[in-house]
Write a protein that holds these residues in place. Structure first.
Motif, PDB file in Angstrom:
ATOM      1  N   TYR A   6       0.835  -1.195   0.000  1.00  0.00           N
ATOM      2  CA  TYR A   6       0.000   0.000   0.000  1.00  0.00           C
ATOM      3  C   TYR A   6       0.870   1.245   0.000  1.00  0.00           C
ATOM      4  CZ  TYR A   6       0.924  -0.125   5.063  1.00  0.00           C
ATOM      5  OH  TYR A   6       1.524  -0.175   6.293  1.00  0.00           O
ATOM      6  N   ARG A   7       0.239   2.363  -0.363  1.00  0.00           N
ATOM      7  CA  ARG A   7       0.902   3.661  -0.305  1.00  0.00           C
ATOM      8  C   ARG A   7       0.735   4.219   1.093  1.00  0.00           C
ATOM      9  NH1 ARG A   7      -2.549   6.775  -3.569  1.00  0.00           N
ATOM     10  NH2 ARG A   7      -3.864   4.952  -3.815  1.00  0.00           N
ATOM     11  N   ASP A   8       1.802   4.744   1.647  1.00  0.00           N
ATOM     12  CA  ASP A   8       1.766   5.342   2.978  1.00  0.00           C
ATOM     13  C   ASP A   8       2.162   6.803   2.832  1.00  0.00           C
ATOM     14  OD1 ASP A   8       1.379   5.133   5.813  1.00  0.00           O
ATOM     15  OD2 ASP A   8       3.552   5.339   6.008  1.00  0.00           O
ATOM     16  N   GLY A   9       1.181   7.662   2.773  1.00  0.00           N
ATOM     17  CA  GLY A   9       1.460   9.067   2.543  1.00  0.00           C
ATOM     18  C   GLY A   9       1.803   9.295   1.080  1.00  0.00           C
ATOM     19  N   ALA A  10       2.386  10.444   0.804  1.00  0.00           N
ATOM     20  CA  ALA A  10       2.665  10.816  -0.582  1.00  0.00           C
ATOM     21  C   ALA A  10       3.978  10.267  -1.114  1.00  0.00           C
ATOM     22  CB  ALA A  10       2.671  12.339  -0.707  1.00  0.00           C
ATOM     23  N   ASP A  11       4.855   9.811  -0.218  1.00  0.00           N
ATOM     24  CA  ASP A  11       6.190   9.478  -0.704  1.00  0.00           C
ATOM     25  C   ASP A  11       6.736   8.122  -0.249  1.00  0.00           C
ATOM     26  OD1 ASP A  11       6.485  10.139   1.943  1.00  0.00           O
ATOM     27  OD2 ASP A  11       8.199  11.457   1.640  1.00  0.00           O
ATOM     28  N   GLN A  12       5.874   7.250   0.302  1.00  0.00           N
ATOM     29  CA  GLN A  12       6.364   5.949   0.761  1.00  0.00           C
ATOM     30  C   GLN A  12       5.417   4.823   0.357  1.00  0.00           C
ATOM     31  OE1 GLN A  12       6.830   6.451   5.025  1.00  0.00           O
ATOM     32  NE2 GLN A  12       9.008   6.822   4.741  1.00  0.00           N
ATOM     33  N   VAL A  13       5.999   3.645   0.228  1.00  0.00           N
ATOM     34  CA  VAL A  13       5.257   2.428  -0.083  1.00  0.00           C
ATOM     35  C   VAL A  13       5.651   1.361   0.935  1.00  0.00           C
ATOM     36  CG1 VAL A  13       4.951   0.591  -1.799  1.00  0.00           C
ATOM     37  CG2 VAL A  13       5.237   2.948  -2.555  1.00  0.00           C
ATOM     38  N   VAL A  25      10.895   4.538   0.235  1.00  0.00           N
ATOM     39  CA  VAL A  25      10.524   5.742  -0.515  1.00  0.00           C
ATOM     40  C   VAL A  25      10.145   5.354  -1.943  1.00  0.00           C
ATOM     41  CG1 VAL A  25      11.888   7.324   0.905  1.00  0.00           C
ATOM     42  CG2 VAL A  25      12.910   6.273  -1.116  1.00  0.00           C
ATOM     43  N   ASN A  26       9.228   6.128  -2.514  1.00  0.00           N
ATOM     44  CA  ASN A  26       8.722   5.826  -3.853  1.00  0.00           C
ATOM     45  C   ASN A  26       9.828   5.658  -4.890  1.00  0.00           C
ATOM     46  OD1 ASN A  26       6.176   6.044  -2.760  1.00  0.00           O
ATOM     47  ND2 ASN A  26       5.671   7.967  -3.791  1.00  0.00           N
TER      48      ASN A  26
END
Length: 74
Positions: A6-13, A25-26
């Motif tokens: 899943y995506r965690d916030g705008a800049d992490q997976v 980090v993305n």
């Protein structure tokens, strides 16, 4: 191969490895070629909702997409 959960916030997976998961980090996720694509991953809130309804982390991404298509928007 590791896969995105899943995506965690705008800049992490959140990435699942064999028996562990970790935030990445993305840019690293994309550079390593992990799947599915970031834009196809659920958000953390959607992920939590799925687990509250189903209680398992072993579903495939396709199973999650089917569940999401049958569920009300979060």
């Amino acid at each position: 191969m590791p896969r995105g959960l899943y995506r965690d916030g705008a800049d992490q997976v959140m990435v699942l490895y064999d028996h562990n998961s970790m935030l990445m980090v993305n840019e690293d996720y994309v550079a390593r070629g992990y799947l599915p694509d970031i834009d196809k991953l659920p958000t953390h809130a959607q992920w939590v909702a799925w687990h509250q309804a189903n209680g398992s982390e072993s579903q495939t991404h396709a199973e999650w997409l089917e569940w999401r298509s049958r569920s009300a928007p979060l």
